[in-house]
Design a protein around this motif. Structure first.
Motif, PDB file in Angstrom:
ATOM      1  N   ILE A  18     103.552 -49.592  23.542  1.00 46.65           N
ATOM      2  CA  ILE A  18     103.668 -49.409  22.094  1.00 46.65           C
ATOM      3  C   ILE A  18     102.454 -48.655  21.567  1.00 46.65           C
ATOM      4  O   ILE A  18     102.593 -47.665  20.841  1.00 46.65           O
ATOM      5  CB  ILE A  18     103.858 -50.768  21.396  1.00 46.65           C
ATOM      6  N   ASP A  19     101.253 -49.080  21.962  1.00 47.78           N
ATOM      7  CA  ASP A  19     100.041 -48.386  21.536  1.00 47.78           C
ATOM      8  C   ASP A  19     100.028 -46.949  22.055  1.00 47.78           C
ATOM      9  O   ASP A  19      99.655 -46.022  21.341  1.00 47.78           O
ATOM     10  CB  ASP A  19      98.788 -49.114  22.028  1.00 47.78           C
ATOM     11  N   PHE A  20     100.454 -46.766  23.307  1.00 46.50           N
ATOM     12  CA  PHE A  20     100.448 -45.434  23.899  1.00 46.50           C
ATOM     13  C   PHE A  20     101.386 -44.490  23.151  1.00 46.50           C
ATOM     14  O   PHE A  20     101.016 -43.358  22.832  1.00 46.50           O
ATOM     15  CB  PHE A  20     100.845 -45.494  25.378  1.00 46.50           C
ATOM     16  N   MET A  21     102.595 -44.935  22.862  1.00 46.41           N
ATOM     17  CA  MET A  21     103.553 -44.061  22.168  1.00 46.41           C
ATOM     18  C   MET A  21     103.042 -43.674  20.783  1.00 46.41           C
ATOM     19  O   MET A  21     103.163 -42.514  20.369  1.00 46.41           O
ATOM     20  CB  MET A  21     104.929 -44.737  22.065  1.00 46.41           C
ATOM     21  N   LYS A  22     102.468 -44.632  20.073  1.00 42.94           N
ATOM     22  CA  LYS A  22     101.935 -44.336  18.745  1.00 42.94           C
ATOM     23  C   LYS A  22     100.786 -43.341  18.837  1.00 42.94           C
ATOM     24  O   LYS A  22     100.706 -42.395  18.051  1.00 42.94           O
ATOM     25  CB  LYS A  22     101.462 -45.617  18.062  1.00 42.94           C
ATOM     26  N   ASP A  40     112.553 -48.541  31.370  1.00 39.15           N
ATOM     27  CA  ASP A  40     112.913 -49.613  32.301  1.00 39.15           C
ATOM     28  C   ASP A  40     111.924 -50.754  32.093  1.00 39.15           C
ATOM     29  O   ASP A  40     110.999 -50.946  32.882  1.00 39.15           O
ATOM     30  CB  ASP A  40     112.863 -49.077  33.738  1.00 39.15           C
ATOM     31  N   PRO A  41     112.089 -51.491  30.992  1.00 41.73           N
ATOM     32  CA  PRO A  41     111.115 -52.530  30.663  1.00 41.73           C
ATOM     33  C   PRO A  41     111.202 -53.713  31.624  1.00 41.73           C
ATOM     34  O   PRO A  41     112.217 -53.912  32.296  1.00 41.73           O
ATOM     35  CB  PRO A  41     111.524 -52.955  29.256  1.00 41.73           C
ATOM     36  N   PRO A  42     110.143 -54.507  31.692  1.00 40.85           N
ATOM     37  CA  PRO A  42     110.212 -55.747  32.483  1.00 40.85           C
ATOM     38  C   PRO A  42     111.366 -56.611  31.984  1.00 40.85           C
ATOM     39  O   PRO A  42     111.676 -56.638  30.798  1.00 40.85           O
ATOM     40  CB  PRO A  42     108.865 -56.419  32.201  1.00 40.85           C
ATOM     41  N   CYS A  68     109.510 -52.181  20.990  1.00 41.20           N
ATOM     42  CA  CYS A  68     109.379 -51.020  21.881  1.00 41.20           C
ATOM     43  C   CYS A  68     110.390 -49.938  21.501  1.00 41.20           C
ATOM     44  O   CYS A  68     110.039 -48.757  21.384  1.00 41.20           O
ATOM     45  CB  CYS A  68     109.585 -51.426  23.338  1.00 41.20           C
ATOM     46  N   LEU A  69     111.642 -50.332  21.303  1.00 38.39           N
ATOM     47  CA  LEU A  69     112.691 -49.370  20.950  1.00 38.39           C
ATOM     48  C   LEU A  69     112.450 -48.745  19.575  1.00 38.39           C
ATOM     49  O   LEU A  69     112.667 -47.544  19.388  1.00 38.39           O
ATOM     50  CB  LEU A  69     114.061 -50.046  21.000  1.00 38.39           C
ATOM     51  N   GLU A  70     111.984 -49.538  18.639  1.00 42.97           N
ATOM     52  CA  GLU A  70     111.680 -49.019  17.308  1.00 42.97           C
ATOM     53  C   GLU A  70     110.514 -48.037  17.363  1.00 42.97           C
ATOM     54  O   GLU A  70     110.505 -47.039  16.629  1.00 42.97           O
ATOM     55  CB  GLU A  70     111.407 -50.175  16.348  1.00 42.97           C
ATOM     56  N   ASN A  73     111.862 -44.812  18.681  1.00 43.34           N
ATOM     57  CA  ASN A  73     112.617 -44.160  17.612  1.00 43.34           C
ATOM     58  C   ASN A  73     111.693 -43.506  16.583  1.00 43.34           C
ATOM     59  O   ASN A  73     111.949 -42.391  16.131  1.00 43.34           O
ATOM     60  CB  ASN A  73     113.530 -45.178  16.933  1.00 43.34           C
ATOM     61  N   ALA A  74     110.627 -44.171  16.207  1.00 38.87           N
ATOM     62  CA  ALA A  74     109.735 -43.687  15.156  1.00 38.87           C
ATOM     63  C   ALA A  74     108.725 -42.650  15.647  1.00 38.87           C
ATOM     64  O   ALA A  74     108.323 -41.775  14.881  1.00 38.87           O
ATOM     65  CB  ALA A  74     108.992 -44.865  14.531  1.00 38.87           C
ATOM     66  N   HIS A  75     108.299 -42.747  16.907  1.00 35.77           N
ATOM     67  CA  HIS A  75     107.168 -41.934  17.350  1.00 35.77           C
ATOM     68  C   HIS A  75     107.402 -41.067  18.585  1.00 35.77           C
ATOM     69  O   HIS A  75     106.709 -40.070  18.755  1.00 35.77           O
ATOM     70  CB  HIS A  75     105.964 -42.838  17.654  1.00 35.77           C
TER      71      HIS A  75
END
Length: 142
Positions: A18-22, A40-42, A68-70, A73-75
């Motif tokens: 999440i931090d990485f995508m943002k 492919d999440p845990p 994670c999915l949001e 979608n956002a970033h």
């Protein structure tokens, strides 16, 4: 002659997704975001990952997957982008509805990948799964 885009080099990153995508795509122009995301999440089966708690309470796990999915979608996905998402049996219905109803993604396909390896779990006392679900969505209908 059209100018070809330079493909970035291969990169392996160990980070909170999440931090990485943002950080990586949060301020990137939409045209420079990935056209394809493969997630492919845990599966929350209690596997011994480094720092990830793979045995969260069910509702906490669902909220984490949604977040994670949001974030994707956002970033982290191009406006014309698509996503392939691996899901276990317990999660597939929840994720399917969330992606279509909450994120507005269009379902393209639902594949069940059957594999013939790993038919006995690590404790050897029971059979393990021999399939996983792959959900394919796109951000646009066309």
């Amino acid at each position: 002659m059209a100018k070809s885009r330079k493909v970035p080099p291969f990169e392996l990153v160990q980070a909170d997704c999440i931090d990485f995508m943002k950080h990586r795509w949060g301020k990137t122009k939409a045209d420079d975001k990935p056209h394809l995301v493969v997630a492919d999440p845990p599966y929350n089966y209690g596997e011994p990952y480094d720092v990830h708690d793979d045995k969260m309470p069910w509702l906490e796990y669902i909220k984490w997957i949604y977040k994670c999915l949001e974030t994707v979608n956002a970033h982290a996905i191009h406006p014309d982008g698509s996503i392939w998402l691996f899901c276990p049996d317990e999660l597939v219905s929840w994720v399917d509805v969330h992606c279509q109803e909450k994120l507005g993604w269009y379902k393209r396909s639902h594949i069940i990948w059957y594999y013939t390896f790993g038919v006995c779990n690590s404790g050897g006392k029971n059979f393990s799964r021999s399939h996983t679900h792959l959900l394919y969505f796109s951000k646009k209908k066309s």
